[in-house]
Structures are given as C-alpha cells and as structure tokens.
Motif scaffolding. Structure first.
Motif, PDB file in Angstrom:
ATOM      1  N   VAL A  51      95.179  28.872  47.488  1.00  0.00           N
ATOM      2  CA  VAL A  51      94.160  29.142  48.494  1.00  0.00           C
ATOM      3  C   VAL A  51      92.906  28.380  48.091  1.00  0.00           C
ATOM      4  N   GLY A  52      92.471  27.468  48.937  1.00  0.00           N
ATOM      5  CA  GLY A  52      91.208  26.780  48.714  1.00  0.00           C
ATOM      6  C   GLY A  52      90.114  27.541  49.442  1.00  0.00           C
ATOM      7  N   ALA A  53      88.998  27.750  48.774  1.00  0.00           N
ATOM      8  CA  ALA A  53      87.922  28.527  49.393  1.00  0.00           C
ATOM      9  C   ALA A  53      86.571  28.052  48.882  1.00  0.00           C
ATOM     10  N   HIS A  54      85.565  28.282  49.694  1.00  0.00           N
ATOM     11  CA  HIS A  54      84.221  28.086  49.164  1.00  0.00           C
ATOM     12  C   HIS A  54      83.529  29.438  49.108  1.00  0.00           C
ATOM     13  N   LEU A  55      82.610  29.547  48.156  1.00  0.00           N
ATOM     14  CA  LEU A  55      81.916  30.797  47.873  1.00  0.00           C
ATOM     15  C   LEU A  55      80.421  30.590  48.012  1.00  0.00           C
ATOM     16  N   GLU A  56      79.792  31.528  48.630  1.00  0.00           N
ATOM     17  CA  GLU A  56      78.340  31.607  48.640  1.00  0.00           C
ATOM     18  C   GLU A  56      78.026  32.979  48.061  1.00  0.00           C
ATOM     19  N   LEU A  57      77.331  33.001  46.930  1.00  0.00           N
ATOM     20  CA  LEU A  57      77.117  34.246  46.202  1.00  0.00           C
ATOM     21  C   LEU A  57      75.673  34.341  45.744  1.00  0.00           C
ATOM     22  N   VAL A  58      75.194  35.564  45.610  1.00  0.00           N
ATOM     23  CA  VAL A  58      73.947  35.815  44.896  1.00  0.00           C
ATOM     24  C   VAL A  58      74.356  36.492  43.594  1.00  0.00           C
ATOM     25  N   VAL A  59      74.119  35.800  42.479  1.00  0.00           N
ATOM     26  CA  VAL A  59      74.502  36.290  41.159  1.00  0.00           C
ATOM     27  C   VAL A  59      73.243  36.419  40.318  1.00  0.00           C
ATOM     28  N   GLY A  60      72.936  37.641  39.892  1.00  0.00           N
ATOM     29  CA  GLY A  60      71.735  37.849  39.092  1.00  0.00           C
ATOM     30  C   GLY A  60      70.477  37.388  39.803  1.00  0.00           C
ATOM     31  N   GLY A  61      70.434  37.527  41.113  1.00  0.00           N
ATOM     32  CA  GLY A  61      69.270  37.123  41.889  1.00  0.00           C
ATOM     33  C   GLY A  61      69.209  35.645  42.221  1.00  0.00           C
ATOM     34  N   VAL A  62      70.234  34.872  41.847  1.00  0.00           N
ATOM     35  CA  VAL A  62      70.264  33.428  42.097  1.00  0.00           C
ATOM     36  C   VAL A  62      71.361  33.123  43.118  1.00  0.00           C
ATOM     37  N   SER A  63      71.005  32.378  44.168  1.00  0.00           N
ATOM     38  CA  SER A  63      71.991  31.973  45.166  1.00  0.00           C
ATOM     39  C   SER A  63      72.791  30.791  44.640  1.00  0.00           C
ATOM     40  N   VAL A  64      74.116  30.918  44.705  1.00  0.00           N
ATOM     41  CA  VAL A  64      74.997  29.857  44.223  1.00  0.00           C
ATOM     42  C   VAL A  64      76.001  29.472  45.304  1.00  0.00           C
ATOM     43  N   PHE A  65      76.506  28.265  45.177  1.00  0.00           N
ATOM     44  CA  PHE A  65      77.546  27.745  46.065  1.00  0.00           C
ATOM     45  C   PHE A  65      78.648  27.183  45.189  1.00  0.00           C
ATOM     46  N   GLY A  66      79.884  27.413  45.572  1.00  0.00           N
ATOM     47  CA  GLY A  66      80.990  26.875  44.794  1.00  0.00           C
ATOM     48  C   GLY A  66      82.252  26.714  45.599  1.00  0.00           C
ATOM     49  N   VAL A  67      83.187  26.004  44.990  1.00  0.00           N
ATOM     50  CA  VAL A  67      84.504  25.792  45.569  1.00  0.00           C
ATOM     51  C   VAL A  67      85.530  26.195  44.523  1.00  0.00           C
TER      52      VAL A  67
ATOM     53  N   ARG B  20      80.850  42.685  40.940  1.00  0.00           N
ATOM     54  CA  ARG B  20      79.960  42.732  42.107  1.00  0.00           C
ATOM     55  C   ARG B  20      78.683  43.522  41.829  1.00  0.00           C
ATOM     56  N   SER B  21      78.650  44.308  40.774  1.00  0.00           N
ATOM     57  CA  SER B  21      77.433  45.065  40.459  1.00  0.00           C
ATOM     58  C   SER B  21      76.285  44.132  40.055  1.00  0.00           C
ATOM     59  N   HIS B  22      76.607  42.884  39.716  1.00  0.00           N
ATOM     60  CA  HIS B  22      75.600  41.886  39.349  1.00  0.00           C
ATOM     61  C   HIS B  22      75.329  40.919  40.495  1.00  0.00           C
ATOM     62  N   MET B  23      75.881  41.229  41.651  1.00  0.00           N
ATOM     63  CA  MET B  23      75.779  40.318  42.788  1.00  0.00           C
ATOM     64  C   MET B  23      75.024  40.950  43.941  1.00  0.00           C
ATOM     65  N   GLY B  24      74.423  40.076  44.729  1.00  0.00           N
ATOM     66  CA  GLY B  24      73.856  40.478  46.010  1.00  0.00           C
ATOM     67  C   GLY B  24      74.875  40.145  47.080  1.00  0.00           C
ATOM     68  N   MET B  25      74.400  39.550  48.156  1.00  0.00           N
ATOM     69  CA  MET B  25      75.271  39.175  49.254  1.00  0.00           C
ATOM     70  C   MET B  25      76.285  38.128  48.793  1.00  0.00           C
ATOM     71  N   THR B  26      77.504  38.226  49.329  1.00  0.00           N
ATOM     72  CA  THR B  26      78.540  37.235  49.045  1.00  0.00           C
ATOM     73  C   THR B  26      79.275  36.876  50.323  1.00  0.00           C
ATOM     74  N   VAL B  27      79.724  35.630  50.378  1.00  0.00           N
ATOM     75  CA  VAL B  27      80.567  35.168  51.478  1.00  0.00           C
ATOM     76  C   VAL B  27      81.681  34.338  50.857  1.00  0.00           C
ATOM     77  N   HIS B  28      82.916  34.819  50.995  1.00  0.00           N
ATOM     78  CA  HIS B  28      84.107  34.089  50.556  1.00  0.00           C
ATOM     79  C   HIS B  28      84.768  33.546  51.824  1.00  0.00           C
ATOM     80  N   THR B  29      84.971  32.236  51.894  1.00  0.00           N
ATOM     81  CA  THR B  29      85.536  31.626  53.091  1.00  0.00           C
ATOM     82  C   THR B  29      86.772  30.801  52.732  1.00  0.00           C
ATOM     83  N   PRO B  30      87.951  31.250  53.167  1.00  0.00           N
ATOM     84  CA  PRO B  30      89.146  30.463  52.886  1.00  0.00           C
ATOM     85  C   PRO B  30      89.155  29.196  53.743  1.00  0.00           C
ATOM     86  N   ASN B  31      89.529  28.094  53.122  1.00  0.00           N
ATOM     87  CA  ASN B  31      89.626  26.822  53.837  1.00  0.00           C
ATOM     88  C   ASN B  31      91.074  26.475  54.169  1.00  0.00           C
TER      89      ASN B  31
END
Length: 168
Positions: A94-110, A67-78
């Motif tokens: 557990v299925g989840a989608h992730l919204e993360l800021v990693v190294g200043g880049v916003s990413v989306f994943g499942v 998390r030291s390399h991350m900004g805001m994060t949202v972990h959402t269990p589906n």
C-alpha cells in the motif's frame, strides 16, 4: 479460474482496498474499535522491519500511544497492490502519503505498507502490517530532506535513510 472465482477475486480486491481505507480513517479519527476490527487477533504491526506490537489489543495500544503525541493526521492511500496466495490469503503493498502533526510540528511523508491479509470469517483483516518510510519531514524541510541521503526526519530525531533508498 471460472467466472464465479474471478468475480470473487474482484470482490476480495475491493474488500482489501476498503480495509486499507477503513484502517486509515479509524486511525485518523482515534477510533480504537475501528482499528481493532482491522486486525486479526494474532496480528503484528511493525515499522521499518522492527516489531512494534503483537495481537489486536497490543496494536490498538501501540496506535493509541503513538497518537498521544500527535495532533491532526491524514493518511491517504495512493494505491493497493494485492497478490493472492490462496482464496483466503493475500499479500500487498500500500503506497500512501501522510500529513501528521507530531509534537506540535506539521510533517509530510510518503510510506509503503507491506501487508499480509487473511479472510477471517467473511471479513478481510490484516495479519501483519509493516510501515516502511520513503521520506518524511517537517513541511518546511520536505524539499531539502527529499533530495538528501537522509530523507526520514521525524521531529526531534536524527535524519535517517529511506527504507527504499534509490539504487544507482
């Protein structure tokens, strides 16, 4: 199973679902105590089958470091699917989608977490977690990445196949 056991099983399912949410909220909120409370003392945490950390303290340090390399994060269990092995042990997906800021880049994943749970006293905790990535990419690349054979695209890294590639 008698009625008491069935009610207990339902309560245990709810407690495990609450554990999943509590872990995600603690992680997103940089709540190290909450993360620690989610795991047994001898738990393991892996990513794509590779061991990242062992023991509650090791897992907390691993999460802090990541998390030291991350900004805001949202972990959402589906969804949370549980299979009970005994009254005090279960496995789950557990299925989840992730919204993360990693190294200043916003990413989306499942992702899918492959979990094992144990009752620790009166509380359910993770005995192991293995985060498996289905797809993940910077927001501006999600459509392209998802449709490709390399849908896992962490910022700054090479594209990689999904931990769950489609079977033809």
């Amino acid at each position: 199973m008698d009625v008491e056991q069935r009610i207990r099983r339902l309560e245990d399912r709810i407690a495990i679902s609450d554990l999943v949410v509590s872990y995600f909220v603690a992680s997103d909120d940089d709540d190290s105590e909450g993360v620690a409370a989610s795991f047994t003392a001898d738990a393991t945490f892996s990513s794509s089958g590779q061991l990242n950390a062992q023991g509650r303290d090791g897992i907390v340090e691993f999460i802090k470091s990541a998390r030291s390399h991350m900004g805001m994060t949202v972990h959402t269990p589906n969804y949370v699917q549980c299979r009970f092995e005994s009254p005090d042990r279960a496995t789950g997906i557990v299925g989840a989608h992730l919204e993360l800021v990693v190294g200043g880049v916003s990413v989306f994943g499942v992702v899918r977490y492959v979990d094992s749970y144990v009752r620790d006293g009166d509380v359910w905790r993770f005995q192991s977690r293995d985060m498996r990535v289905i797809h993940l990419a910077p927001w501006c690349e999600v459509g392209e990445a998802f449709a490709s054979t390399t849908p896992v695209r962490w910022p700054g890294g090479e594209g990689a196949p999904s931990d769950y590639p489609r079977k033809s």
